[in-house]
Each structure stands twice: as C-alpha cells, then as structure tokens.
Design a protein around this motif. Structure first.
Motif, PDB file in Angstrom:
ATOM      1  N   UNK A  17     -49.627 -26.402  17.170  1.00 43.82           N
ATOM      2  CA  UNK A  17     -50.924 -26.324  16.522  1.00 43.82           C
ATOM      3  C   UNK A  17     -52.033 -26.814  17.447  1.00 43.82           C
ATOM      4  N   UNK A  18     -51.744 -27.787  18.266  1.00 47.21           N
ATOM      5  CA  UNK A  18     -52.748 -28.338  19.171  1.00 47.21           C
ATOM      6  C   UNK A  18     -53.173 -27.320  20.220  1.00 47.21           C
ATOM      7  N   UNK A  19     -52.301 -26.415  20.586  1.00 48.87           N
ATOM      8  CA  UNK A  19     -52.619 -25.425  21.602  1.00 48.87           C
ATOM      9  C   UNK A  19     -52.839 -24.032  21.030  1.00 48.87           C
ATOM     10  N   UNK A  20     -53.117 -23.947  19.743  1.00 53.16           N
ATOM     11  CA  UNK A  20     -53.412 -22.660  19.129  1.00 53.16           C
ATOM     12  C   UNK A  20     -54.790 -22.207  19.596  1.00 53.16           C
ATOM     13  N   UNK A  21     -54.916 -20.944  19.930  1.00 50.65           N
ATOM     14  CA  UNK A  21     -56.184 -20.402  20.391  1.00 50.65           C
ATOM     15  C   UNK A  21     -57.108 -20.155  19.207  1.00 50.65           C
ATOM     16  N   UNK A  22     -58.374 -20.426  19.391  1.00 53.90           N
ATOM     17  CA  UNK A  22     -59.402 -20.191  18.383  1.00 53.90           C
ATOM     18  C   UNK A  22     -60.305 -19.086  18.922  1.00 53.90           C
ATOM     19  N   UNK A  23     -60.368 -17.971  18.203  1.00 56.19           N
ATOM     20  CA  UNK A  23     -61.188 -16.838  18.611  1.00 56.19           C
ATOM     21  C   UNK A  23     -62.627 -17.090  18.188  1.00 56.19           C
ATOM     22  N   UNK A  71     -71.192 -22.954  32.792  1.00 56.70           N
ATOM     23  CA  UNK A  71     -69.897 -22.506  33.288  1.00 56.70           C
ATOM     24  C   UNK A  71     -68.789 -23.530  33.146  1.00 56.70           C
ATOM     25  N   UNK A  72     -69.085 -24.791  33.482  1.00 54.77           N
ATOM     26  CA  UNK A  72     -68.055 -25.833  33.393  1.00 54.77           C
ATOM     27  C   UNK A  72     -67.672 -26.112  31.946  1.00 54.77           C
ATOM     28  N   UNK A  73     -68.666 -26.102  31.079  1.00 52.06           N
ATOM     29  CA  UNK A  73     -68.385 -26.346  29.661  1.00 52.06           C
ATOM     30  C   UNK A  73     -67.516 -25.234  29.094  1.00 52.06           C
ATOM     31  N   UNK A  74     -67.837 -24.002  29.423  1.00 48.72           N
ATOM     32  CA  UNK A  74     -67.063 -22.867  28.939  1.00 48.72           C
ATOM     33  C   UNK A  74     -65.634 -22.935  29.461  1.00 48.72           C
ATOM     34  N   UNK A  75     -65.454 -23.280  30.726  1.00 48.46           N
ATOM     35  CA  UNK A  75     -64.115 -23.404  31.298  1.00 48.46           C
ATOM     36  C   UNK A  75     -63.310 -24.494  30.589  1.00 48.46           C
ATOM     37  N   UNK A  79     -59.934 -24.111  28.248  1.00 50.92           N
ATOM     38  CA  UNK A  79     -58.710 -24.878  28.465  1.00 50.92           C
ATOM     39  C   UNK A  79     -58.284 -25.600  27.182  1.00 50.92           C
ATOM     40  N   UNK A  80     -59.237 -25.926  26.328  1.00 55.40           N
ATOM     41  CA  UNK A  80     -58.944 -26.602  25.062  1.00 55.40           C
ATOM     42  C   UNK A  80     -58.509 -25.643  23.966  1.00 55.40           C
ATOM     43  N   UNK A  81     -58.586 -24.331  24.219  1.00 57.80           N
ATOM     44  CA  UNK A  81     -58.081 -23.376  23.240  1.00 57.80           C
ATOM     45  C   UNK A  81     -59.100 -22.419  22.672  1.00 57.80           C
ATOM     46  N   UNK A  82     -60.312 -22.381  23.207  1.00 60.81           N
ATOM     47  CA  UNK A  82     -61.318 -21.438  22.738  1.00 60.81           C
ATOM     48  C   UNK A  82     -61.132 -20.132  23.494  1.00 60.81           C
ATOM     49  N   UNK A  83     -61.151 -19.033  22.772  1.00 58.63           N
ATOM     50  CA  UNK A  83     -60.942 -17.722  23.385  1.00 58.63           C
ATOM     51  C   UNK A  83     -61.889 -16.707  22.783  1.00 58.63           C
TER      52      UNK A  83
END
Length: 121
Positions: A17-23, A71-75, A79-83
């Motif tokens: 659950x911690x690594x589930x991607x959030x669209x 750019x750094x924030x988006x990266x 990495x935290x699971x936002x897609x």
C-alpha cells in the motif's frame, strides 16, 4: 505459527500500500494527500488546475502547470508514488465510440493503440 503468518501478511499488505501509485489525473484530494510531500494546499492546486485545463499529459506538464512544482519536486513526488496515467477518460471513450463495425477496416493508429481491436480481412 499462525500469528507469524498473519503478521507477515499484514506487513506485506502495508508495504504494498505504501508504494501504490496515485494517478494525478484520476485521484481525489484524499488520494493526493496520501502521497508524501503533498499537503492540502498542493492537492487543492492540482485539482483546480486539472479541473480548469484538463488532464495532465506527463510529469513535466504537471510541473509546468501547477505553481510551486519544479523539476526536483516532481521527481521526488514521482519517487513517492505520484504518476500520470492516461490523459483522461475521454480518450478511451473516443476510441470506443469510433470502433469499426463488422467488416470495416481499422486505421493503423487505432489498431496500434488498441491491440484488442482486430482487423478482419
């Protein structure tokens, strides 16, 4: 023994659950806030931008359109699971609405993008 299996299963479920991607194109405010690094204000800004100007094309588009997301924030958020998933449900609806009838040829672009559509010869 049963207790160990139960604890292991619970840990695996929590880890998954911690690594589930959030669209970002389909998530609500609560889902966005579940991503580490997105608070209430940033989630609201993302939702307002998406509502006003449509779905995001990719992570770079997200960074350009939402104030304070460089750019750094988006990266880091990626990495935290936002897609960024498919650009809205309208694209899928349009493909379905233009599906050929029996015996019609399928344009190459449609067949390539939707492998479930077969070309009848």
């Amino acid at each position: 023994m049963f207790r160990k299996v139960l604890v292991t299963a619970a840990m695996l479920a929590a880890f998954g659950h911690a690594y589930a991607m959030v669209d970002v194109n389909t998530a609500n405010e609560d889902a966005l806030r579940g991503v580490k690094g997105i608070g209430a204000a940033k989630a609201k800004a993302i939702l307002e931008e998406r509502t006003a100007h449509g779905p995001f094309k990719d992570m770079a588009d997200l960074g350009k359109r939402v104030k304070g997301m460089g750019g750094h924030t988006v990266e880091r958020l990626q990495a935290e699971g936002l897609a960024v998933g498919p650009a809205g449900a309208a694209a899928g609806t349009q493909v379905a609405a233009t599906s050929p009838t029996k015996g019609e040829a399928v344009p190459a672009a449609t067949a390539k993008n939707n492998p479930a559509v077969a070309v009848k010869k």
